[in-house]
Design an enzyme around this catalytic site. Structure first.
Site, short mmCIF file in Angstrom:
data_model
loop_
_atom_site.label_atom_id
_atom_site.label_comp_id
_atom_site.label_asym_id
_atom_site.label_seq_id
_atom_site.Cartn_x
_atom_site.Cartn_y
_atom_site.Cartn_z
N LYS A 292 -8.86 8.23 -18.94
CA LYS A 292 -9.17 9.40 -19.85
C LYS A 292 -8.22 9.14 -20.69
O LYS A 292 -7.62 7.84 -21.63
CB LYS A 292 -9.79 10.35 -19.60
CG LYS A 292 -11.11 10.15 -18.67
CD LYS A 292 -12.15 9.36 -19.05
CE LYS A 292 -13.67 9.22 -17.63
NZ LYS A 292 -13.25 10.64 -16.64
N ASP B 45 -8.10 20.53 -12.73
CA ASP B 45 -8.85 18.47 -13.58
C ASP B 45 -8.14 18.69 -14.57
O ASP B 45 -8.40 19.72 -15.89
CB ASP B 45 -9.51 18.54 -12.75
CG ASP B 45 -10.04 17.20 -13.75
OD1 ASP B 45 -9.43 16.85 -14.94
OD2 ASP B 45 -11.10 16.39 -12.85
N ARG C 123 0.85 -1.39 0.10
CA ARG C 123 -0.17 0.43 0.19
C ARG C 123 0.97 1.32 0.33
O ARG C 123 0.93 2.15 -0.38
CB ARG C 123 -0.79 0.32 1.33
CG ARG C 123 -1.87 0.98 0.89
CD ARG C 123 -2.53 1.60 1.92
NE ARG C 123 -2.98 0.40 3.57
CZ ARG C 123 -2.20 0.91 4.52
NH1 ARG C 123 -0.91 1.49 4.75
NH2 ARG C 123 -1.64 -0.24 5.12
N TYR D 51 -17.03 18.05 -13.73
CA TYR D 51 -17.37 17.14 -13.23
C TYR D 51 -18.17 16.45 -12.48
O TYR D 51 -18.35 16.83 -11.81
CB TYR D 51 -15.83 16.54 -13.72
CG TYR D 51 -16.48 14.93 -13.69
CD1 TYR D 51 -16.45 13.89 -15.20
CD2 TYR D 51 -16.44 13.93 -12.55
CE1 TYR D 51 -17.13 12.09 -14.62
CE2 TYR D 51 -16.76 11.99 -12.57
CZ TYR D 51 -17.03 11.63 -13.74
OH TYR D 51 -17.16 10.55 -13.94
C1 LIG Z 1 -14.00 10.66 -15.29
C2 LIG Z 1 -13.33 12.37 -15.01
C3 LIG Z 1 -13.27 11.88 -13.67
C4 LIG Z 1 -13.18 11.71 -12.87
O1 LIG Z 1 -12.25 10.35 -13.60
P1 LIG Z 1 -12.57 8.42 -12.29
O2 LIG Z 1 -11.37 7.95 -13.16
O3 LIG Z 1 -14.42 8.01 -12.77
O4 LIG Z 1 -13.27 8.55 -10.76
C5 LIG Z 1 -12.33 13.59 -12.99
N1 LIG Z 1 -12.46 14.39 -13.86
C6 LIG Z 1 -13.38 14.15 -15.67
C7 LIG Z 1 -12.71 15.70 -16.26
C8 LIG Z 1 -13.64 13.01 -15.60
O5 LIG Z 1 -13.93 13.43 -17.43
#
Ligand SMILES: *Cc1c(COP(=O)(O)O)cnc(C)c1O
Length: 377
Positions: free
Chosen positions: A195, A170, A46, A98
């Site tokens: 992504k 983000d 961990r 998001y």
């Molecule tokens: C998908 C996404 C998230 C969340 O991420 P996960 O991997 O699904 O937990 C946060 N911010 C943006 C812009 C996203 O597209």
């Protein structure tokens, strides 16, 4: 060194034991120790894992950050960053983040006494009004999902820093290939590696990159204390993904521009949201702040009925949530990714029932266009 060289080499040293060129998946929960208090820097998985450490070095380097931490999901990465804020403190959150980020604030953190207000961070005058004496953080996403509003990261950083608040960005939509927020003054970058960074729609993960040593120490402490770590296998997948980030992003961008232009000229489409179009209200800012526009394109079909026809008649584009994979994905924000946003707020943001979003993949663009063309007619 150039971006691709860093992407391929940072953290990717040949394995010291065997010389393996690809960092192995260290699928272990613990490590043999040489004696009491004597070990090789690895005690328990961990806390430390060599595959995860390689990925952390890699993405931190791509973001131009000193420190990086890989998490089990984008949301757990965002949650770790928000743990830098404590009860009674205030956060300004972009009004079009998001949906999961909004949900984390409104339905989880609010119960722990963290205060927050929404603000259109692309409008610096209204952002300035949102500050309170206890504001400790501004959380922005740029471009936003799905209406592609661009926030001036340098301007927001100046405003926040003058008031003693950190700025978190983000950077999931752009990836470090097209946008490096730290270079614009941002303090902390978060990602859903699910992504573009992984890029192959086969792993869920998250990342935090930052320069401040005290905050980094705290994030590392939270990562180990809470334990929402990225697994060795997922770390391997994302590490493999980032090696081709530059070529994939170039292809997403190339195809994204062609698709945006095709839609902008299509008689059945009322509006296209893509910062790469000269008609986008923040095209100049996007050109200055980003080195490309990427593959996310949204468009207004005028009604739920029209949107439905497109979404149900595409053959190549896959109807589904998520984005940033090699395959084109098409979705209906109002009923899918943004269903938890109240209808009134959706309308104010432009997330109408007729809005369709495409994550343009890296297939041959003629095939993507042909598919959209037949679905639109
Ligand atoms: C998908 C996404 C998230 C969340 O991420 P996960 O991997 O699904 O937990 C946060 N911010 C943006 C812009 C996203 O597209």
């Amino acid at each position: 060194m150039g971006f691709s060289t860093i992407a391929i080499h940072a953290g990717n040293d040949p394995d010291p034991t065997t010389g393996a060129v690809s960092v192995p998946i260290y699928q272990t929960s613990t490590y043999a120790q040489d004696g009491l208090g004597r070990h090789k820097g690895y005690e328990y998985a961990r806390t430390q894992n060599p595959t995860r450490a390689a990925l952390e070095t890699n993405i931190a380097a791509l973001e131009g950050a000193r420190f990086g931490f890989a998490f089990a999901s984008g949301m757990s990465a965002i949650d770790a960053v928000l743990k830098l804020v404590t009860a009674g403190e205030h956060v300004i959150l972009g009004d079009n983040t998001y949906g999961g980020t909004f949900r984390l604030f409104s339905r989880v953190l609010a119960d722990y006494g963290v205060q927050f207000d929404l603000s259109d961070t692309s409008d610096t005058a209204s952002l300035e009004q949102a500050f309170r004496p206890n504001t400790k953080m501004v959380f922005v996403e740029t471009p936003t999902n799905p209406v592609m509003t661009v926030t001036d990261l340098a301007a927001v950083s100046d405003i926040a820093h003058a008031r003693g608040a950190r700025v978190v960005c983000d950077n999931t939509f752009m990836s470090p290939y097209f946008q490096r927020p730290i270079e614009h003054g941002v303090d902390i970058v978060v990602h859903s590696t699910t992504k573009y960074l992984n890029g192959h729609s086969d792993s869920v993960g998250g990342f935090v990159a930052l320069n401040d040593e005290a905050d980094a120490e705290r994030i590392g402490f939270i990562q180990n204390s809470v334990g929402a770590i990225l697994s060795p296998f997922d770390s391997f997948l994302v590490l493999r993904g980032t090696k081709t980030l530059a070529v994939r992003m170039e292809a997403h961008d190339r195809n994204g521009r062609v698709v945006a232009n095709f839609l902008a000229e299509h008689p059945r489409i009322e509006k296209v949201y893509y910062p790469g179009l000269a008609s986008h209200p923040q095209h100049e800012l996007a050109k200055r702040q980003q080195t490309g526009f990427g593959g996310m394109v949204s468009f207004e079909t005028g009604s739920l009925d029209n949107a439905k026809k497109v979404l149900e008649n595409v053959k190549l584009c896959i109807l589904g949530e998520s984005l940033g994979g090699v395959e084109s994905l098409i979705s209906h924000p109002a009923s899918m990714t943004h269903a938890s946003v109240p209808a009134e707020k959706r309308a104010a943001l432009g997330i109408t029932d007729g809005l369709v979003r495409i994550s343009v993949g890296i297939e041959d663009v003629e095939d993507i266009i042909a598919d959209l063309d037949q679905a639109l007619s």
